[in-house]
Design a protein around this motif. Structure first.
Motif, PDB file in Angstrom:
ATOM      1  N   GLU A   7       0.831  -1.191   0.000  1.00 52.86           N
ATOM      2  CA  GLU A   7       0.000   0.000   0.000  1.00 52.86           C
ATOM      3  C   GLU A   7       0.867   1.243   0.000  1.00 52.86           C
ATOM      4  OE1 GLU A   7       1.429   0.205   3.877  1.00 52.86           O
ATOM      5  OE2 GLU A   7       0.514  -1.572   3.050  1.00 52.86           O
ATOM      6  N   THR A   8       0.310   2.319  -0.490  1.00 54.01           N
ATOM      7  CA  THR A   8       0.985   3.610  -0.441  1.00 54.01           C
ATOM      8  C   THR A   8      -0.024   4.660   0.003  1.00 54.01           C
ATOM      9  OG1 THR A   8       0.510   4.077  -2.759  1.00 54.01           O
ATOM     10  CG2 THR A   8       2.631   3.057  -2.279  1.00 54.01           C
ATOM     11  N   THR A   9       0.488   5.716   0.578  1.00 54.90           N
ATOM     12  CA  THR A   9      -0.347   6.810   1.058  1.00 54.90           C
ATOM     13  C   THR A   9       0.255   8.122   0.590  1.00 54.90           C
ATOM     14  OG1 THR A   9      -0.824   5.534   3.048  1.00 54.90           O
ATOM     15  CG2 THR A   9      -1.366   7.866   3.116  1.00 54.90           C
ATOM     16  N   GLU A  10      -0.556   8.947  -0.063  1.00 50.88           N
ATOM     17  CA  GLU A  10      -0.139  10.282  -0.465  1.00 50.88           C
ATOM     18  C   GLU A  10      -1.120  11.271   0.141  1.00 50.88           C
ATOM     19  OE1 GLU A  10       0.059  10.543  -4.714  1.00 50.88           O
ATOM     20  OE2 GLU A  10       1.170   8.669  -4.864  1.00 50.88           O
ATOM     21  N   MET A  11      -0.656  12.493   0.403  1.00 49.85           N
ATOM     22  CA  MET A  11      -1.500  13.488   1.035  1.00 49.85           C
ATOM     23  C   MET A  11      -1.413  14.798   0.285  1.00 49.85           C
ATOM     24  SD  MET A  11      -1.875  16.233   3.279  1.00 49.85           S
ATOM     25  CE  MET A  11      -0.224  16.549   3.780  1.00 49.85           C
ATOM     26  N   GLU A  12      -2.550  15.497   0.156  1.00 51.56           N
ATOM     27  CA  GLU A  12      -2.614  16.840  -0.413  1.00 51.56           C
ATOM     28  C   GLU A  12      -3.503  17.685   0.489  1.00 51.56           C
ATOM     29  OE1 GLU A  12      -4.045  17.160  -4.464  1.00 51.56           O
ATOM     30  OE2 GLU A  12      -3.121  15.234  -4.943  1.00 51.56           O
ATOM     31  N   GLN A  13      -3.228  18.970   0.523  1.00 51.84           N
ATOM     32  CA  GLN A  13      -4.055  19.890   1.298  1.00 51.84           C
ATOM     33  C   GLN A  13      -4.621  20.944   0.363  1.00 51.84           C
ATOM     34  OE1 GLN A  13      -4.672  19.916   4.867  1.00 51.84           O
ATOM     35  NE2 GLN A  13      -6.240  21.266   4.068  1.00 51.84           N
ATOM     36  N   THR A  14      -5.933  21.144   0.405  1.00 46.96           N
ATOM     37  CA  THR A  14      -6.559  22.237  -0.334  1.00 46.96           C
ATOM     38  C   THR A  14      -7.181  23.174   0.693  1.00 46.96           C
ATOM     39  OG1 THR A  14      -8.787  21.320  -0.545  1.00 46.96           O
ATOM     40  CG2 THR A  14      -7.155  20.605  -2.184  1.00 46.96           C
ATOM     41  N   LYS A  15      -7.788  24.218   0.217  1.00 48.48           N
ATOM     42  CA  LYS A  15      -8.456  25.158   1.120  1.00 48.48           C
ATOM     43  C   LYS A  15      -9.639  24.512   1.828  1.00 48.48           C
ATOM     44  CE  LYS A  15     -10.374  28.766  -0.677  1.00 48.48           C
ATOM     45  NZ  LYS A  15     -10.662  29.974  -1.437  1.00 48.48           N
ATOM     46  N   GLU A  16     -10.327  23.600   1.115  1.00 52.80           N
ATOM     47  CA  GLU A  16     -11.555  23.029   1.653  1.00 52.80           C
ATOM     48  C   GLU A  16     -11.397  21.687   2.361  1.00 52.80           C
ATOM     49  OE1 GLU A  16     -11.998  23.660  -1.962  1.00 52.80           O
ATOM     50  OE2 GLU A  16     -13.064  25.558  -1.850  1.00 52.80           O
ATOM     51  N   TYR A  17     -10.331  20.942   2.057  1.00 57.71           N
ATOM     52  CA  TYR A  17     -10.202  19.604   2.637  1.00 57.71           C
ATOM     53  C   TYR A  17      -8.761  19.108   2.571  1.00 57.71           C
ATOM     54  CZ  TYR A  17     -10.478  18.403  -2.329  1.00 57.71           C
ATOM     55  OH  TYR A  17     -10.268  18.353  -3.682  1.00 57.71           O
ATOM     56  N   GLN A  18      -8.515  18.089   3.382  1.00 63.04           N
ATOM     57  CA  GLN A  18      -7.247  17.365   3.322  1.00 63.04           C
ATOM     58  C   GLN A  18      -7.536  16.051   2.614  1.00 63.04           C
ATOM     59  OE1 GLN A  18      -5.403  16.432   7.112  1.00 63.04           O
ATOM     60  NE2 GLN A  18      -3.415  16.149   6.135  1.00 63.04           N
ATOM     61  N   LEU A  19      -6.746  15.763   1.591  1.00 61.06           N
ATOM     62  CA  LEU A  19      -6.966  14.583   0.756  1.00 61.06           C
ATOM     63  C   LEU A  19      -5.871  13.557   1.010  1.00 61.06           C
ATOM     64  CD1 LEU A  19      -8.321  13.095  -1.690  1.00 61.06           C
ATOM     65  CD2 LEU A  19      -6.759  14.407  -3.146  1.00 61.06           C
ATOM     66  N   PHE A  20      -6.293  12.333   1.273  1.00 65.20           N
ATOM     67  CA  PHE A  20      -5.376  11.198   1.399  1.00 65.20           C
ATOM     68  C   PHE A  20      -5.672  10.242   0.249  1.00 65.20           C
ATOM     69  CE2 PHE A  20      -5.920  12.748   5.719  1.00 65.20           C
ATOM     70  CZ  PHE A  20      -4.605  12.803   6.190  1.00 65.20           C
ATOM     71  N   ARG A  21      -4.654   9.894  -0.514  1.00 66.75           N
ATOM     72  CA  ARG A  21      -4.811   8.919  -1.603  1.00 66.75           C
ATOM     73  C   ARG A  21      -4.155   7.620  -1.163  1.00 66.75           C
ATOM     74  NH1 ARG A  21      -4.129  13.383  -5.442  1.00 66.75           N
ATOM     75  NH2 ARG A  21      -6.080  13.462  -6.600  1.00 66.75           N
ATOM     76  N   LEU A  22      -4.953   6.576  -1.102  1.00 67.98           N
ATOM     77  CA  LEU A  22      -4.447   5.268  -0.703  1.00 67.98           C
ATOM     78  C   LEU A  22      -4.474   4.337  -1.907  1.00 67.98           C
ATOM     79  CD1 LEU A  22      -6.459   4.969   2.614  1.00 67.98           C
ATOM     80  CD2 LEU A  22      -4.107   5.679   2.366  1.00 67.98           C
ATOM     81  N   SER A  23      -3.521   3.429  -1.945  1.00 67.79           N
ATOM     82  CA  SER A  23      -3.510   2.452  -3.036  1.00 67.79           C
ATOM     83  C   SER A  23      -2.980   1.125  -2.527  1.00 67.79           C
ATOM     84  CB  SER A  23      -2.664   2.956  -4.210  1.00 67.79           C
ATOM     85  OG  SER A  23      -1.319   3.119  -3.811  1.00 67.79           O
ATOM     86  N   GLY A  24      -3.257   0.079  -3.279  1.00 67.09           N
ATOM     87  CA  GLY A  24      -2.796  -1.254  -2.920  1.00 67.09           C
ATOM     88  C   GLY A  24      -3.823  -2.004  -2.100  1.00 67.09           C
ATOM     89  N   LYS A  25      -3.325  -2.772  -1.133  1.00 65.99           N
ATOM     90  CA  LYS A  25      -4.183  -3.601  -0.289  1.00 65.99           C
ATOM     91  C   LYS A  25      -4.225  -3.034   1.121  1.00 65.99           C
ATOM     92  CE  LYS A  25      -2.895  -7.809  -2.745  1.00 65.99           C
ATOM     93  NZ  LYS A  25      -2.193  -9.091  -2.619  1.00 65.99           N
ATOM     94  N   LEU A  26      -5.428  -2.862   1.634  1.00 69.16           N
ATOM     95  CA  LEU A  26      -5.619  -2.472   3.029  1.00 69.16           C
ATOM     96  C   LEU A  26      -6.120  -3.708   3.763  1.00 69.16           C
ATOM     97  CD1 LEU A  26      -7.320   1.018   2.605  1.00 69.16           C
ATOM     98  CD2 LEU A  26      -4.939   0.530   3.169  1.00 69.16           C
ATOM     99  N   THR A  27      -5.189  -4.579   4.075  1.00 66.16           N
ATOM    100  CA  THR A  27      -5.523  -5.851   4.699  1.00 66.16           C
ATOM    101  C   THR A  27      -4.621  -6.092   5.902  1.00 66.16           C
ATOM    102  OG1 THR A  27      -4.025  -7.004   3.186  1.00 66.16           O
ATOM    103  CG2 THR A  27      -6.346  -6.890   2.544  1.00 66.16           C
ATOM    104  N   TYR A  28      -4.964  -7.106   6.673  1.00 70.19           N
ATOM    105  CA  TYR A  28      -4.200  -7.459   7.864  1.00 70.19           C
ATOM    106  C   TYR A  28      -2.718  -7.569   7.514  1.00 70.19           C
ATOM    107  CZ  TYR A  28      -2.549  -9.968  11.934  1.00 70.19           C
ATOM    108  OH  TYR A  28      -1.846 -10.331  13.050  1.00 70.19           O
ATOM    109  N   GLY A  29      -1.892  -6.885   8.281  1.00 69.74           N
ATOM    110  CA  GLY A  29      -0.453  -6.918   8.061  1.00 69.74           C
ATOM    111  C   GLY A  29       0.046  -5.874   7.078  1.00 69.74           C
ATOM    112  N   ASN A  30      -0.881  -5.174   6.413  1.00 67.39           N
ATOM    113  CA  ASN A  30      -0.467  -4.197   5.402  1.00 67.39           C
ATOM    114  C   ASN A  30      -0.895  -2.767   5.707  1.00 67.39           C
ATOM    115  OD1 ASN A  30       0.624  -6.228   3.787  1.00 67.39           O
ATOM    116  ND2 ASN A  30      -1.318  -6.578   2.761  1.00 67.39           N
ATOM    117  N   THR A  31      -1.618  -2.536   6.774  1.00 63.42           N
ATOM    118  CA  THR A  31      -2.179  -1.202   6.996  1.00 63.42           C
ATOM    119  C   THR A  31      -1.394  -0.334   7.968  1.00 63.42           C
ATOM    120  OG1 THR A  31      -3.618  -2.036   8.737  1.00 63.42           O
ATOM    121  CG2 THR A  31      -4.533  -1.948   6.510  1.00 63.42           C
TER     122      THR A  31
END
Length: 121
Positions: A7-31
């Motif tokens: 999995e990977t996690t990327e983050m962006e900030q805008t005026k209205e919200y904070q954005l997190f982009r997740l990819s891959g598998k969000l499963t036991y042992g990977n989160t």
């Protein structure tokens, strides 16, 4: 091919919200790495949070728990949106009743529209 990095996690900030982009598998042992990255980068000044899960291939209860953990770290008056295109993953979140805690959207554009609508209320 390195299968330990699921999995990977990327983050962006805008005026209205904070954005997190997740990819891959969000499963036991990977989160754990994603959870640590998200909690470390939470902007307490954000009024909305958006998680883009369009590149997530698989999720289990541990992966869903990541979002519950996130809720415990933010103020209860903040709104969190989940962007889920995959119908199977969307169904899992609905079965787990997470659609009662998060606003589930099909695209970033839909989430942005709902953020704007919430500001206008």
């Amino acid at each position: 091919m390195d299968e330990t990095r699921n999995e990977t996690t990327e983050m962006e900030q805008t005026k209205e919200y904070q954005l997190f982009r997740l990819s891959g598998k969000l499963t036991y042992g990977n989160t754990q790495e994603s959870k640590e990255a998200i909690l470390e980068k939470i902007n307490p000044e954000a009024t909305n949070y958006v998680f883009d899960l369009t590149a997530v291939k698989m999720v289990d209860s541990t992966g869903m728990g990541l979002f519950i953990t996130f809720l415990n770290y933010i103020d209860s008056d903040k709104t969190t949106f989940l962007i889920i295109e995959n119908s199977f993953i969307r169904e899992l979140f609905t079965i787990a009743k997470l659609n009662k805690l998060f606003i589930i959207c099909s695209s970033l554009e839909e989430a942005q529209r709902k953020v704007k609508e919430g500001r206008e209320l």
